[in-house]
Design an enzyme around this catalytic site. Structure first.
Site, PDB file in Angstrom:
ATOM      1  N   HIS A 150     -33.556  58.455  10.111  1.00 35.80           N
ATOM      2  CA  HIS A 150     -32.335  59.158  10.530  1.00 35.80           C
ATOM      3  C   HIS A 150     -32.195  60.464   9.740  1.00 35.80           C
ATOM      4  O   HIS A 150     -32.816  60.674   8.681  1.00 35.80           O
ATOM      5  CB  HIS A 150     -31.090  58.282  10.344  1.00 35.80           C
ATOM      6  CG  HIS A 150     -30.782  57.903   8.925  1.00 35.80           C
ATOM      7  ND1 HIS A 150     -30.229  58.769   8.008  1.00 35.80           N
ATOM      8  CD2 HIS A 150     -30.941  56.715   8.275  1.00 35.80           C
ATOM      9  CE1 HIS A 150     -30.052  58.144   6.857  1.00 35.80           C
ATOM     10  NE2 HIS A 150     -30.491  56.897   6.989  1.00 35.80           N
TER      11      HIS A 150
ATOM     12  N   CYS B 162     -33.390  53.185   4.150  1.00 32.91           N
ATOM     13  CA  CYS B 162     -33.799  53.976   5.308  1.00 32.91           C
ATOM     14  C   CYS B 162     -34.745  55.103   4.901  1.00 32.91           C
ATOM     15  O   CYS B 162     -34.899  55.418   3.718  1.00 32.91           O
ATOM     16  CB  CYS B 162     -32.574  54.562   6.008  1.00 32.91           C
ATOM     17  SG  CYS B 162     -31.594  53.337   6.908  1.00 32.91           S
TER      18      CYS B 162
END
Length: 547
Positions: A492, A514
């Site tokens: 992301h 992430c």
């Protein structure tokens, strides 16, 4: 010419007797021997010309005595033939008609077809009205059997009439077409005296004076059965009406008039009896019944639906309320709803393999067995048993199962995340097409997990929430271009961590697991790498910046 025999002297008595005895000693002629014809006797026969000498009288008498027997046998045979013909003719004629001797009330129905019988039954029901006159209150009511709580099955009644005296046995079929053998057929009906009492009380006694039994009803807002208290008051004595209803069921077709009087009674059913029935009904709602296909699908029977299946029957003579269950509605629900709720299509399992056929990611697409349920009536019977017991439970519905197969798929797209170099390299059909700078998860349990994964979920924009190492909550609103590949780990945009991406320093600027990327890079992954893209996390966690 003078007859010579008539001129001979008469023989003596003794000579006559001797001749007679001689004749008797002669062997008799066979019974079947033909009588001698005139003019054919020789000299030896001439001496035996008298009938008594030839024993002809005995032979003729024997032949004459057999004629009546033969005639009788012929007549009997003819009658038997006629009877057999009549039986088979009658049997064929009444095959689809009402048999002789079948009676239905006071109406003649012999020889009627099924449609005619149905019309006769309906008319008989209509004609069986009962007029009840209350001599105490000087009121009256004329009611049909249905008004008086009689549940009539017209089709079953017609079946009973058409099948009366029926048999596949010829011997019994003889009895079926015998008009002297009688069978009386009644209405196929079930009376309900509680309905009868309620109807006539309402018709014959005013609301203010009438005795009312306590009862239970289903409250859809509360999703529960509740008891309502009755009251004391007047009630007509209906014993004779009950007898008249029974008589109308047994021999329908005639109207009747019954006189009754009133009496003062307590509430026919007390509140505590009604509350006991309500509690029993609510037990059926609270103890849930779950239907399952034995695999991945199940559903819980809705309370409102179960409540609609619960029927109450008031026993005024016993002062109680009992529960029963609408088996027809239950079976209808199961046949209509179970397939949609529990059937499932077979889904092939898909494993991701490398160029050598070795499995890299097992069950990228999870396999699902195909399930087709069957025997819904059996499932309905199990539900009915569970309701009767009041214990709820799980009902596994019988089904046919098709086991899923396994397919191997070489991923067209592949992303290799190297924690050692803090890069993400994209391959398409084995050819490198892109390389990006990234910053992976930080230390303290936040490191991005090594292993083989695949992209399974995407969001253009998402508010991300989680917990920091110290247990405090965090919120990252409006995160763009999110592509999850391992639980909560995904690619992301991380505009707040461009410095960590530039330096490749997860030890000091790492995420919660992430892969942080520049916005345009995260967007490229989102737009070009579809769900199912293989993600391989390799390398070791660096202790500082790698760039």
């Amino acid at each position: 010419m003078t007859d010579q025999r008539n001129q001979q002297p008469a023989p003596e008595y003794g000579a006559m007797r001797e001749d007679f005895e001689t004749t008797q000693a002669m062997p008799p002629l066979p019974e079947t021997a033909p009588a001698p014809l005139a003019g054919t006797m020789d000299a030896a026969d001439a001496g035996a010309a008298h009938p008594e000498d030839l024993n002809i009288g005995t032979t003729v008498a024997t032949r004459k005595s057999r004629k009546p027997l033969i005639i009788t046998l012929i007549v009997v045979a003819a009658l038997l033939v006629a009877l057999v013909a009549a039986f088979f003719g009658a049997r064929a004629y009444y095959q689809d008609k009402v048999a002789p001797g079948v009676r239905f009330g006071s109406t003649s129905i012999v020889g009627q077809t099924r449609d005619e019988v149905k019309a006769t039954v309906k008319q008989a029901i209509k004609d069986s009205a009962i007029t009840v006159k209350d001599t105490t209150g000087n009121t009256s009511a004329t009611a049909s059997l249905t008004d008086l709580g009689v549940d009539i099955d017209v089709d079953k009644t017609v079946d009973d009439i058409m099948n009366a005296k029926s048999s596949s046995n010829i011997g019994e079929d003889i009895l079926r077409v015998n008009p002297f053998g009688h069978v009386d057929v009644a209405l196929a009906a079930t009376p309900d005296n509680a309905v009868l009492e309620s109807y006539l009380s309402a018709k014959l006694v005013s609301d203010a004076e009438r005795a009312v039994p306590s009862s239970i009803t289903y409250d859809g807002n509360a999703h529960a059965f509740v008891a309502a208290e009755g009251r004391a008051g007047k009630s007509p004595k209906l014993g004779e009406v009950v007898k008249a209803v029974k008589q109308a069921i047994a021999k329908p077709g005639d109207a009747a008039t019954i006189n009754v009087t009133d009496e003062t009674i307590d509430a026919p059913i007390a509140l505590d009896a009604a509350q006991k029935a309500a509690d029993a009904a609510n037990q059926r709602l609270n103890n849930k019944i779950v239907m399952t296909n034995g695999d991945a699908k199940q559903f819980e029977l809705p309370a409102d639906t179960v409540a609609s299946w619960i029927k109450t029957e008031s026993h005024l003579d016993q002062g109680s309320i009992t529960l029963s269950y609408d088996t027809t509605a239950i079976k209808k629900f199961m046949s209509e709803q179970l397939p949609g709720q529990l059937n499932q299509d077979m889904v092939s399992q898909e494993d991701i393999v490398d160029g050598n056929g070795s499995v890299i990611v097992a069950a990228q697409v999870k396999g699902v067995d195909g399930v087709t349920i069957k025997n819904t009536d059996d499932a309905a019977d199990q539900v009915i048993d569970a309701l009767k017991q009041g214990n709820g439970g799980t009902v596994q519905v019988a089904s046919d199962v098709k086991k899923f197969d396994v397919k191997q798929k070489q991923s067209e797209w592949r992303v290799v995340i190297d924690k050692s170099s803090q890069t993400a390299v994209v391959y398409h059909n084995g050819q490198q097409v892109k390389s990006f700078l990234v910053c992976t998860g930080g230390p303290g349990g936040n490191e991005t997990d090594s292993g083989n994964w695949y992209i399974y979920l995407k969001y253009r924009v998402q508010d991300m929430r989680g917990y920091n190492d110290d247990g405090s909550k965090y919120l990252s609103p409006g995160v763009k271009w999110v592509s999850y590949f391992n639980g909560g780990e995904g690619f992301h945009t991380a505009t707040w961590n461009y410095g960590g991406i530039a330096s490749g320093d997860p030890a000091n600027h790492g995420s919660h697991g992430c892969v942080n990327m520049y916005e345009q890079d995260a967007e490229w992954i989102y737009e070009n790498c579809p769900e199912g893209t293989l993600v391989q996390v390799v390398g070791t966690q660096p202790t500082g910046a790698v760039r």
